[in-house]
Design a protein around this motif. Structure first.
Motif, mmCIF file in Angstrom:
data_model
loop_
_atom_site.group_PDB
_atom_site.id
_atom_site.type_symbol
_atom_site.label_atom_id
_atom_site.label_comp_id
_atom_site.label_asym_id
_atom_site.label_seq_id
_atom_site.Cartn_x
_atom_site.Cartn_y
_atom_site.Cartn_z
ATOM 1 N N VAL A 308 0.839 -1.205 0.000
ATOM 2 C CA VAL A 308 0.000 0.000 0.000
ATOM 3 C C VAL A 308 0.873 1.255 0.000
ATOM 4 N N SER A 311 2.180 1.756 -3.484
ATOM 5 C CA SER A 311 1.125 2.151 -4.427
ATOM 6 C C SER A 311 0.665 3.576 -4.189
ATOM 7 N N GLU A 312 0.611 4.015 -2.933
ATOM 8 C CA GLU A 312 0.213 5.398 -2.642
ATOM 9 C C GLU A 312 1.282 6.382 -3.107
ATOM 10 N N ALA A 316 0.525 9.174 -5.986
ATOM 11 C CA ALA A 316 0.718 10.590 -5.658
ATOM 12 C C ALA A 316 1.865 11.205 -6.445
ATOM 13 N N ALA A 323 1.287 11.151 -0.221
ATOM 14 C CA ALA A 323 1.264 9.691 -0.160
ATOM 15 C C ALA A 323 1.238 9.150 1.264
ATOM 16 N N ALA A 326 -2.174 9.314 2.864
ATOM 17 C CA ALA A 326 -3.051 8.369 2.162
ATOM 18 C C ALA A 326 -2.744 6.944 2.573
ATOM 19 N N TYR A 327 -1.480 6.629 2.744
ATOM 20 C CA TYR A 327 -1.033 5.309 3.215
ATOM 21 C C TYR A 327 -1.621 5.011 4.588
ATOM 22 N N ALA A 330 -5.405 4.438 4.295
ATOM 23 C CA ALA A 330 -5.728 3.152 3.665
ATOM 24 C C ALA A 330 -5.594 1.996 4.642
ATOM 25 N N ARG A 395 -4.637 -1.494 -4.752
ATOM 26 C CA ARG A 395 -4.807 -0.867 -6.058
ATOM 27 C C ARG A 395 -4.429 -1.862 -7.143
#
Length: 402
Positions: A308, A311-312, A316, A323, A326-327, A330, A395
Motif C-alpha cells: 500500500v 502504491s500510494e 501521488a 502519499a 493516504a497510506y 488506507a 490498487r
C-alpha cells in the motif's frame, strides 16, 4: 528517488521490490550480519490480501513450494488420552487463502527476488537521521553518511528508525501480558509431520517439524514479566524459571536451550502510534503497527502495508506529503482491528485456568464431528487475523512507471 529502508525481513524487501518497479533507487540496511534464511524463525501465516501481493510479485510458486506440510495436531495430556486432529480442520476458518511458511524461507524468497535490483548492506544500522529541505541525511554505524529522498523504518518491533524519529520505545509499546520463545532442538521425539501441543495454566508449548531433517522447532508461550529483549542470558534464565515445574518432554527440551543458535524470546507487545509518518520518514510493518508476535496476521499486515505504501507513492507522483497520509488512511481500519486481535488470540492460546485447559481439549475432540461451516466458524478466531485485512484496497493494477 533514492529511498533508504531499514530492515530486510518481510516489509522491507516487499517495499523495495515495488519501489524498484516504479523506477526508484533503493538501499536496504539490516542490523544482522547476514540474512537468517532456510527454516529459521517461526512459522508465519500469509492470509488473503498478503497472498495476493505475493502473487503479483510473481513469487507464489516459490512460496507455495516452501509452505509447511503439517499433517496432524496432537494435544498431549499427561495421565489422559491425547487428542489428535487433522491440521486442515484446525485451520479451516483461518482464511480462504492461507499459506503457512517458515519466516526464514519467506525472507530468502523475498531477498532473492530483490537482491539484483536493490542495494543490501548487512551488519549496519542507522545511527542518526537529519531531515532538511532537500532530503534526509543518514549516518550509519560504520561511520558513512548519505542523503536520501525518503526513509522507511521496516525494522520490527524494536525499530531503531522509530526511536530516532518518535522517541523511546516505552512511549509507544503496549505489553499484552504474554511472551514468545522460539528455538530449535534435535527431533528426539520423531514428529514425522505432526505438531504436538502441551498446555497448562499460563503456559503453552508446541513442537513442529522444520524442512531440515532431524530438526524440530519449539515454541513456548507464557504469561509473566516483560523480558529485556537485549539480554539473551536473562531471557534463558526467565524461560527456565517459567517452565521449571512443567512435565512431559519440557525438561529435555530445555537441555538444548544453551546450544540453540536460533534462540529468540520477546514480549508480545503492540506499537501504538497515532501517526507513523513524520516529514520524509515513515514506518512499515511491526515498526509502526501490528497485532504483536505470535497472535497471527503480523507478517500479512506487513506485506500488505508495504504494498500500500508503494502504491500510494506511485499514485501521488512520489509526493510524500500526499502519499504518507493516504497510506495511513488506507491502513487505518486494518491497524485498528489488529490492536484488538492480540489480546483476544492470546487469551485463547495461553489458558488461564485448569477449566480452560480442559475446555480446549474438549473443543478439539468435538471439532471433527461438526459440519464444515461450524468448523470454519470455531477456528476463525472470531474472524480476527484474516478479517482485519479484508477492508484494505489493493490498487489493481499498481501504478507503475515503464
Amino acid at each position: 528517488m533514492h529511498v533508504l529502508i531499514s530492515g530486510a525481513s518481510v516489509a522491507g524487501p516487499v517495499l523495495a521490490y515495488w519501489l524498484h518497479r516504479n523506477g526508484h533507487q533503493v538501499t536496504v540496511v539490516e542490523r544482522t550480519p547476514e540474512l537468517r534464511v532456510g527454516d529459521g524463525g517461526q512459522a508465519v501465516d500469509l492470509l488473503g490480501p498478503a497472498v495476493e501481493v505475493i502473487a503479483r510479485m510473481g513469487l507464489l510458486p516459490q512460496v507455495e513450494a516452501a509452505r509447511t506440510t503439517t499433517g496432524t495436531m496432537t494435544l498431549i495430556r499427561p495421565g489422559r488420552p491425547d487428542v489428535t486432529i487433522d491440521a486442515a480442520q484446525l485451520l479451516a476458518g483461518v482464511s480462504d487463502r492461507h499459506i503457512e511458511i517458515m519466516r526464514g524461507d519467506l525472507a530468502q524468497i523475498l531477498f532473492d527476488a530483490t537482491r539484483d535490483d536493490v542495494t543490501y548492506t548487512f551488519g549496519t544500522t542507522i545511527e542518526r537521521l537529519l531531515e532538511h529541505a532537500d532530503g534526509v541525511d543518514a549516518t550509519f554505524s560504520d561511520g558513512t553518511t548519505a542523503t536520501f529522498d525518503l526513509v522507511v523504518g521496516a525494522d520490527g518491533l524494536h525499530s531503531g528508525v522509530r526511536r530516532l524519529v518518535f522517541g523511546p520505545e516505552e512511549g509507544y509499546s503496549h505489553y499484552l501480558g504474554g511472551c514468545l520463545a522460539v528455538f530449535s532442538v534435535p527431533d528426539f521425539i520423531g514428529l514425522d509431520g505432526r505438531v504436538l501441543g502441551y498446555n497448562t495454566v499460563d503456559r503453552a508449548v508446541a513442537l513442529y517439524p522444520t524442512r531440515t531433517p532431524g530438526r524440530t522447532r519449539v515454541v513456548i508461550l507464557f504469561r509473566g514479566p516483560q523480558p529485556d529483549h537485549r539480554d539473551q542470558a536473562a531471557q534463558r534464565r526467565l524461560l527456565r524459571t517459567v517452565c521449571a515445574d512443567l512435565g512431559w518432554e519440557v525438561p529435555q527440551l530445555l537441555e538444548h536451550l544453551d546450544t540453540a543458535d536460533d534462540f529468540y524470546l520477546d514480549s508480545i507487545s503492540q506499537i501504538r502510534l497515532p501517526s507513523w509518518s513524520r516529514g520524509r520518514i515513515t514506518l512499515a510493518g511491526d515498526a509502526g503497527y501490528g497485532p504483536g508476535p505470535a497472535v497471527g496476521g503480523g507478517s500479512s499486515l506487513a506485506i500488505v502495508g508495504a504494498y500500500v505504501l508503494a502504491s500510494e507513492l506511485a499514485a501521488a507522483g512520489d509526493e510524500y506529503a500526499v502519499a504518507f497520509p493516504a497510506y495511513e488512511r488506507a491502513l487505518a481500519e486494518a491497524v485498528a482491528a489488529s490492536r484488538t486481535i492480540g489480546p483476544s488470540v492470546l487469551a485463547t492460546l495461553i489458558p488461564r485456568s485448569d477449566l480452560q485447559v480442559w475446555t480446549m481439549a474438549q473443543a478439539m475432540r468435538l471439532l471433527p464431528r461438526l459440519p464444515g461451516f461450524l468448523q470454519r466458524k470455531l477456528t476463525s478466531f472470531g474472524g480476527g487475523p484474516a478479517a482485519m485485512l479484508n477492508g484494505v484496497d489493493l490498487r489493481d493494477p499498481l501504478v507503475l512507471r515503464t
